[in-house]
Scaffold this active site. Structure first.
Site, PDB file in Angstrom:
ATOM      1  N   HIS A   1      -3.678  -1.602   6.069  1.00 35.69           N
ATOM      2  CA  HIS A   1      -2.411  -1.736   5.339  1.00 35.69           C
ATOM      3  C   HIS A   1      -2.290  -3.104   4.667  1.00 35.69           C
ATOM      4  CE1 HIS A   1       1.327  -0.308   4.020  1.00 35.69           C
ATOM      5  NE2 HIS A   1       1.816   0.205   5.139  1.00 35.69           N
TER       6      HIS A   1
ATOM      7  N   ASP B   1      -1.427   0.094   0.180  1.00 37.25           N
ATOM      8  CA  ASP B   1      -0.064   0.553   0.452  1.00 37.25           C
ATOM      9  C   ASP B   1      -0.106   2.042   0.794  1.00 37.25           C
ATOM     10  OD1 ASP B   1       1.027  -1.935  -0.075  1.00 37.25           O
ATOM     11  OD2 ASP B   1       1.208  -1.520  -2.226  1.00 37.25           O
TER      12      ASP B   1
END
Length: 406
Positions: A377, A381
């Site tokens: 992450h 995204d």
């Protein structure tokens, strides 16, 4: 003429190795290119062979010793004749520490590393296993056949093999055996923990209707096999090609983090996770974007055979920009794969299972597979990760998209 036997030259990514198995005893005759010793690294097992016809004169590094690149591990006498016992000049410490030498002296069979592990796990007597390999060497297949004949079954856990018994309690035998973790298993464990500690790992899921791919495969598998010299059409090649096309559209999934920099790779090197007796290995399909379905299938089969025989090279497992893991071959319905650092994402395939699905307002029984994409992450995204996985789903549900690149 005496020649020093040295450990192989390790690449920069491998610091050292462990002497796994000596296949010759001191004073035993060897033919040119005959296997002398296995060196186990944290990635592969490297073989050291005899440089010429002669005799193993001395063992310097015993089994279990850690050696560095090009370290002296033994001495070879070129052109010498075999002796019935070790020569007087042999180092006593090395001779006493070399299990392979003592095995041969007592008449015990010489086992390959894979065969030794199987024999130990099943509590088999090494000396009674009949070897069909070169020079009577016991192979993996010999050990499995002997275990089956003896009515043994594989242990359910690594901590409870059928070996030497501990004190028996009233509830039945309580068996334990402590064995050192192999370098490969230790390295795999280290990298998995590293991935969880250093990456902001998250997993997104989807499901894919495998009916279109299955119908296409059933329609053309015979013609495909004939046209490509016996190469069989499987499911993995469809996933590799779908992943490659999706990686082209979402280059961040194909990137990696190096310090404070993002490295975008202009190629797709897809790693395919393979389970072996020594642990999980990930050989790489280099430039998968230039490979056809047949090339992918042939290469995966080649890697599978090499993994089974412990013949994968370090170069074949180095690098990779994206990984695919297929837990479905073992029956896994859904899982969360762990990243393979420094990669940004890994795709998890699972078992194909028929389920009732709503299609145009009607219930149909369809062969469905859950897909899992674990991603970092820090770089990706949720939107990019989800749309990447949806792109793979759409291409698999309409395989023509892969060829048309749409």
């Amino acid at each position: 003429m005496a020649t020093e036997i040295k450990a192989p030259t390790f690449p920069e990514s491998v610091a050292d190795g462990t002497v796994a198995t000596w296949h010759k005893k001191v004073g035993e005759a060897c033919s040119r290119d005959e296997l002398l010793v296995d060196i186990e690294t944290d990635k592969v097992v490297l073989e050291v062979v005899a440089p010429a016809d002669g005799v193993l004169k001395e063992i310097v590094a015993a089994e279990g010793d850690v050696v560095e690149s090009e370290a002296i591990i033994g001495v070879f006498e070129e052109g010498a004749a075999a002796s019935a016992a070790p020569t007087a000049g042999t180092a006593p410490a090395a001779e006493a520490a070399a299990p392979a030498a003592s095995q041969a002296a007592t008449g015990e069979a010489i086992l390959s590393p894979a065969a030794r592990r199987i024999a130990d796990e099943h509590g088999l007597d090494h000396s009674v296993i009949k070897g069909t390999g070169k020079g009577g060497r016991v192979t993996k297949e010999d050990a499995l056949a002997h275990a089956k004949q003896a009515g043994q079954s594989a242990p359910t856990t690594a901590s409870q093999p059928a070996t030497a018994q501990a004190p028996v309690a009233s509830g039945g035998p309580r068996e334990e055996k402590r064995v050192p973790m192999s370098r490969l298993r230790a390295r795999v464990a280290e990298r998995l923990v590293q991935a969880q500690q250093t990456a902001a790992m998250l997993t997104t899921f989807n499901e894919v209707n495998m009916k279109p791919v299955m119908e296409l495969r059933n329609k053309y598998k015979d013609v495909f096999e004939k046209s490509h010299n016996g190469t069989r059409l499987g499911f993995m090649s469809f996933f590799v090609k779908a992943a490659v096309e999706a990686l082209k559209r979402y280059p961040a999934v194909n990137a990696s983090i190096d310090g404070n920099d993002i490295v975008y790779h202009g190629y797709q090197d897809v790693g395919v996770a393979v389970s072996s007796d020594r642990g999980l290995v990930v050989p790489v399909l280099r430039n998968a974007e230039n490979m056809g379905l047949a090339e992918v299938e042939a290469k995966i089969r080649e890697y599978g055979l090499k993994a089974r025989d412990g013949k994968l090279s370090i170069d074949e497992m180095t690098g990779g920009t994206f990984t695919i893991s297929n837990g479905g071959v073992f029956g896994s319905l859904i899982s969360t794969p762990i990243l393979n650092p420094p990669q940004t994402a890994i795709l998890g395939m699972h078992k194909i299972q028929e389920r009732p699905m709503a299609v145009n307002g009607k219930v149909e029984i369809l062969p469905m597979m859950y897909l899992a994409l674990s991603y970092d992450h820090r770089l990706l995204d949720g939107k990019e990760a989800v749309t990447f996985l949806v792109a793979i789903k759409e291409m698999l549900e309409d395989p023509a998209r892969i060829l048309l690149e749409i």
